[in-house]
Design a protein around this motif. Structure first.
Motif, PDB file in Angstrom:
ATOM      1  N   GLY A 158       0.795  -1.230   0.000  1.00 37.92           N
ATOM      2  CA  GLY A 158       0.000   0.000   0.000  1.00 37.92           C
ATOM      3  C   GLY A 158       0.820   1.269   0.000  1.00 37.92           C
ATOM      4  O   GLY A 158       0.290   2.352   0.242  1.00 37.92           O
ATOM      5  N   MET A 159       2.118   1.156  -0.282  1.00 36.23           N
ATOM      6  CA  MET A 159       3.006   2.316  -0.283  1.00 36.23           C
ATOM      7  C   MET A 159       3.298   2.759  -1.713  1.00 36.23           C
ATOM      8  O   MET A 159       3.454   1.922  -2.601  1.00 36.23           O
ATOM      9  CB  MET A 159       4.313   1.978   0.432  1.00 36.23           C
ATOM     10  CG  MET A 159       4.116   1.522   1.874  1.00 36.23           C
ATOM     11  SD  MET A 159       3.391   2.822   2.907  1.00 36.23           S
ATOM     12  CE  MET A 159       4.791   3.940   3.005  1.00 36.23           C
ATOM     13  N   PRO A 160       3.408   4.072  -1.955  1.00 38.37           N
ATOM     14  CA  PRO A 160       3.683   4.576  -3.297  1.00 38.37           C
ATOM     15  C   PRO A 160       5.141   4.415  -3.696  1.00 38.37           C
ATOM     16  O   PRO A 160       6.029   4.268  -2.851  1.00 38.37           O
ATOM     17  CB  PRO A 160       3.303   6.054  -3.196  1.00 38.37           C
ATOM     18  CG  PRO A 160       3.537   6.402  -1.754  1.00 38.37           C
ATOM     19  CD  PRO A 160       3.170   5.164  -0.982  1.00 38.37           C
ATOM     20  N   ALA A 161       5.402   4.494  -4.998  1.00 40.08           N
ATOM     21  CA  ALA A 161       6.760   4.305  -5.509  1.00 40.08           C
ATOM     22  C   ALA A 161       7.708   5.415  -5.075  1.00 40.08           C
ATOM     23  O   ALA A 161       8.914   5.203  -4.987  1.00 40.08           O
ATOM     24  CB  ALA A 161       6.734   4.202  -7.033  1.00 40.08           C
ATOM     25  N   PHE A 162       7.171   6.606  -4.792  1.00 43.87           N
ATOM     26  CA  PHE A 162       8.067   7.729  -4.494  1.00 43.87           C
ATOM     27  C   PHE A 162       8.830   7.544  -3.185  1.00 43.87           C
ATOM     28  O   PHE A 162       9.899   8.128  -3.005  1.00 43.87           O
ATOM     29  CB  PHE A 162       7.304   9.061  -4.491  1.00 43.87           C
ATOM     30  CG  PHE A 162       6.563   9.382  -3.219  1.00 43.87           C
ATOM     31  CD1 PHE A 162       7.217   9.948  -2.133  1.00 43.87           C
ATOM     32  CD2 PHE A 162       5.206   9.118  -3.111  1.00 43.87           C
ATOM     33  CE1 PHE A 162       6.533  10.242  -0.967  1.00 43.87           C
ATOM     34  CE2 PHE A 162       4.519   9.412  -1.947  1.00 43.87           C
ATOM     35  CZ  PHE A 162       5.179   9.967  -0.865  1.00 43.87           C
ATOM     36  N   ASN A 163       8.328   6.729  -2.242  1.00 46.82           N
ATOM     37  CA  ASN A 163       9.080   6.551  -0.992  1.00 46.82           C
ATOM     38  C   ASN A 163       9.664   5.145  -0.852  1.00 46.82           C
ATOM     39  O   ASN A 163       9.945   4.690   0.243  1.00 46.82           O
ATOM     40  CB  ASN A 163       8.234   6.921   0.232  1.00 46.82           C
ATOM     41  CG  ASN A 163       7.021   6.024   0.414  1.00 46.82           C
ATOM     42  OD1 ASN A 163       6.837   5.043  -0.312  1.00 46.82           O
ATOM     43  ND2 ASN A 163       6.197   6.348   1.392  1.00 46.82           N
ATOM     44  N   ALA A 199       5.257   7.674  -8.482  1.00 45.21           N
ATOM     45  CA  ALA A 199       6.566   8.299  -8.314  1.00 45.21           C
ATOM     46  C   ALA A 199       6.522   9.762  -8.730  1.00 45.21           C
ATOM     47  O   ALA A 199       7.470  10.510  -8.490  1.00 45.21           O
ATOM     48  CB  ALA A 199       7.612   7.559  -9.147  1.00 45.21           C
ATOM     49  N   LYS A 200       5.426  10.175  -9.347  1.00 46.62           N
ATOM     50  CA  LYS A 200       5.320  11.551  -9.841  1.00 46.62           C
ATOM     51  C   LYS A 200       4.975  12.505  -8.706  1.00 46.62           C
ATOM     52  O   LYS A 200       4.232  12.139  -7.792  1.00 46.62           O
ATOM     53  CB  LYS A 200       4.232  11.636 -10.923  1.00 46.62           C
ATOM     54  CG  LYS A 200       4.499  10.773 -12.151  1.00 46.62           C
ATOM     55  CD  LYS A 200       3.387  10.924 -13.172  1.00 46.62           C
ATOM     56  CE  LYS A 200       3.589   9.962 -14.320  1.00 46.62           C
ATOM     57  NZ  LYS A 200       4.838  10.211 -15.061  1.00 46.62           N
ATOM     58  N   PRO A 201       5.480  13.744  -8.777  1.00 47.72           N
ATOM     59  CA  PRO A 201       5.068  14.751  -7.796  1.00 47.72           C
ATOM     60  C   PRO A 201       3.570  15.013  -7.912  1.00 47.72           C
ATOM     61  O   PRO A 201       3.014  15.009  -9.018  1.00 47.72           O
ATOM     62  CB  PRO A 201       5.867  15.993  -8.199  1.00 47.72           C
ATOM     63  CG  PRO A 201       6.963  15.505  -9.074  1.00 47.72           C
ATOM     64  CD  PRO A 201       6.451  14.282  -9.741  1.00 47.72           C
ATOM     65  N   VAL A 202       2.926  15.216  -6.772  1.00 51.00           N
ATOM     66  CA  VAL A 202       1.478  15.461  -6.747  1.00 51.00           C
ATOM     67  C   VAL A 202       1.207  16.876  -6.238  1.00 51.00           C
ATOM     68  O   VAL A 202       1.800  17.316  -5.251  1.00 51.00           O
ATOM     69  CB  VAL A 202       0.757  14.443  -5.837  1.00 51.00           C
ATOM     70  CG1 VAL A 202      -0.737  14.766  -5.752  1.00 51.00           C
ATOM     71  CG2 VAL A 202       0.965  13.022  -6.359  1.00 51.00           C
ATOM     72  N   ILE A 203       0.315  17.573  -6.947  1.00 49.56           N
ATOM     73  CA  ILE A 203      -0.213  18.851  -6.471  1.00 49.56           C
ATOM     74  C   ILE A 203      -1.674  18.607  -6.112  1.00 49.56           C
ATOM     75  O   ILE A 203      -2.460  18.180  -6.970  1.00 49.56           O
ATOM     76  CB  ILE A 203      -0.131  19.946  -7.551  1.00 49.56           C
ATOM     77  CG1 ILE A 203       1.314  20.138  -8.009  1.00 49.56           C
ATOM     78  CG2 ILE A 203      -0.718  21.258  -7.019  1.00 49.56           C
ATOM     79  CD1 ILE A 203       1.437  20.975  -9.274  1.00 49.56           C
TER      80      ILE A 203
END
Length: 366
Positions: free
Chosen positions: A175-180, A201-205
Motif C-alpha cells: 500500500g506504499m507509493p513508488a516515491f518513498n 513516483a510523480k510529484p502530486v499537487i
C-alpha cells in the motif's frame, strides 16, 4: 522541454470543469453525473508570463512564443478501478508520460451536486485515488517481473534489476507509493523508474476545489487537505472550478476585474502553472530578437549548455559561450543595446548556472 500535467480525481469532483477553465475553452464535457468524461481530454496551454509582454514591448518582434504545458484530463477513477470498476483505469496510460499529477479533491457541500460515495470526505477521496494508482503501478511492475525473470535466468547481470523490481512490487503491494521506496536511488531502480514512469513516483499537487464562499478563508475540508499535503511534502492550491469556468471567454482585463470582485489575486491557471513549476523545480529563460521573443522552460540548476539544448541539441554539442542579460537589466536599460552600453551584458561559459528570467544568446559551433 515539454511539461505535462495529468488531472486525476473521483468522478464529479470538478476535474472537467477545471480542465475547461485551465484551457479556457469548453472542450471537456462537464455534467452532474459520474463518468461524464469518457475519452481523455488533452490540451496544450500557453504559460502566462507578464515578463514576455515587457520583452515584446521593448523588442517589437514578429512573434512572441510562450512556454506551454500539456494538460491531460482522464475519466474519474473510483474504488475498484484497477479491477474494472468505472472507466478511469482505461486511460491511466495517458498520464504516465506527464511530469506531475494534479489531484482534484472536492472541498464543498452542495446537495445538488452528486458525490459518487454519497458524502464529502476529502481524505477518504484522496486515499481511494492513491490506492488505485498504487495498484496500477503494481500491475505494471508485475508484467515487468515476468520479463526480468526470463532474462535473469540467462544473464546474471540482470539479477540486480530483477531484485529491485521484486522489492518494489512488495513495497507497492503493502500500500506504499513508488516515491518513498527506500531503494529508488540505486542504479538498477533509476533505470526501472525511468522506463516504467510509475504514477506514484510523480510529484502530486493537491487541488482543493471549493465553492465561492471558500475562496477567501479555508473551510474545514481544505484544512484537512492542507495537513495531508504538508505531511506528504506536496504542494496544494485552492481553486473554485465553477468560478474559473465562468471566466471562459473573458478578456484579460475583464478577468482581472472578475477576480478582484472575489478578492482573488491569481486565476486557477496561474496558480496551477506557478505551483507546477515550483513542484517540478522549473524556471524560464528568454531569447529576444527581431524574429521572436520566446520563453524556454528548463530545470533550476541547469548550466548554460543544458539550457541551450532545449533550443536545439547542436547548441549543447557545439556550445562556445552564452551572452547573458538579467531580465531586470534588460528592461531597465530598454533592451540589449542599452544593457550592453551600461555594462550589463555578461559572457558566460559552460559552468554558468542559468538564473530565472535570464535573457540569453548562445554562440556555438558544430
Amino acid at each position: 522541454m515539454g511539461v505535462g500535467v495529468g488531472i486525476v480525481g473521483l468522478p464529479n469532483v470538478g476535474k472537467s470543469t477545471l480542465f475547461n477553465a485551465l484551457t479556457r475553452q469548453s472542450a471537456a464535457e462537464a455534467a452532474n453525473y459520474p463518468f461524464c468524461t469518457i475519452e481523455p481530454n488533452k490540451a496544450i496551454v500557453p504559460v502566462p508570463d507578464p515578463r514576455l509582454d515587457k520583452l515584446t514591448a521593448i523588442v517589437g518582434p514578429r512573434k512572441t512564443i510562450c512556454a506551454t504545458v500539456d494538460f491531460v484530463d482522464i475519466a474519474g477513477l473510483v474504488k475498484g478501478a484497477s479491477k474494472g470498476e468505472g472507466l478511469g483505469n482505461q486511460f491511466l496510460g495517458n498520464i504516465r508520460e506527464t511530469q506531475a499529477i494534479l489531484h482534484v479533491v472536492r472541498c464543498f457541500d452542495d446537495d445538488d451536486v452528486i458525490h459518487v460515495d454519497g458524502s464529502i470526505d476529502p481524505i477518504r477521496d484522496i486515499e481511494v485515488i492513491e490506492l488505485e494508482l498504487i495498484i496500477a503501478d503494481s500491475q505494471q511492475i508485475e508484467k515487468k517481473l515476468d520479463t526480468l525473470a526470463k532474462r535473469a535466468r540467462s544473464d546474471k547481470a540482470m539479477k540486480p534489476a530483477y531484485d529491485i523490481a521484486e522489492a518494489l512490487k512488495k513495497h507497492l503491494d503493502s500500500g506504499m507509493p513508488a516515491f518513498n521506496f527506500e531503494d529508488k536511488d540505486k542504479d538498477a531502480a533509476i533505470g526501472l523508474y525511468n522506463e516504467m514512469r510509475f504514477l506514484t513516483a510523480k510529484p502530486v499537487i493537491y487541488c482543493a476545489n471549493v465553492d465561492e464562499s471558500g475562496m477567501l478563508e479555508d473551510n474545514g475540508y481544505v484544512k484537512k487537505v492542507r495537513a495531508y499535503a504538508e505531511e506528504r511534502g506536496s504542494d496544494i492550491i485552492k481553486i473554485c472550478a465553477k468560478m474559473e469556468e465562468d471566466m471562459i471567454g473573458l478578456e484579460d482585463e475583464e478577468r482581472s476585474e472578475f477576480l478582484k470582485e472575489y478578492g482573488v489575486e491569481e486565476s486557477g491557471l496561474d496558480k496551477v502553472i506557478h505551483t507546477g513549476y515550483h513542484t517540478l523545480g522549473l524556471i524560464s529563460y528568454f531569447t529576444a530578437g527581431e524574429k521572436e521573443v520566446r520563453a524556454w522552460t528548463i530545470h533550476r540548476g541547469w548550466k548554460a549548455p543544458q539550457a541551450a539544448s532545449v533550443i536545439h541539441t547542436d547548441f549543447e554539442k557545439g556550445f562556445i559561450r552564452a551572452e547573458v542579460i538579467g531580465f531586470n537589466d534588460f528592461i531597465n536599460n530598454n533592451g540589449e543595446q542599452g544593457a550592453k552600453a551600461a555594462g550589463q551584458m555578461r559572457v558566460e561559459g559552460k559552468e554558468y548556472v542559468v538564473e530565472n528570467g535570464d535573457v540569453m544568446h548562445f554562440r556555438f559551433n558544430v
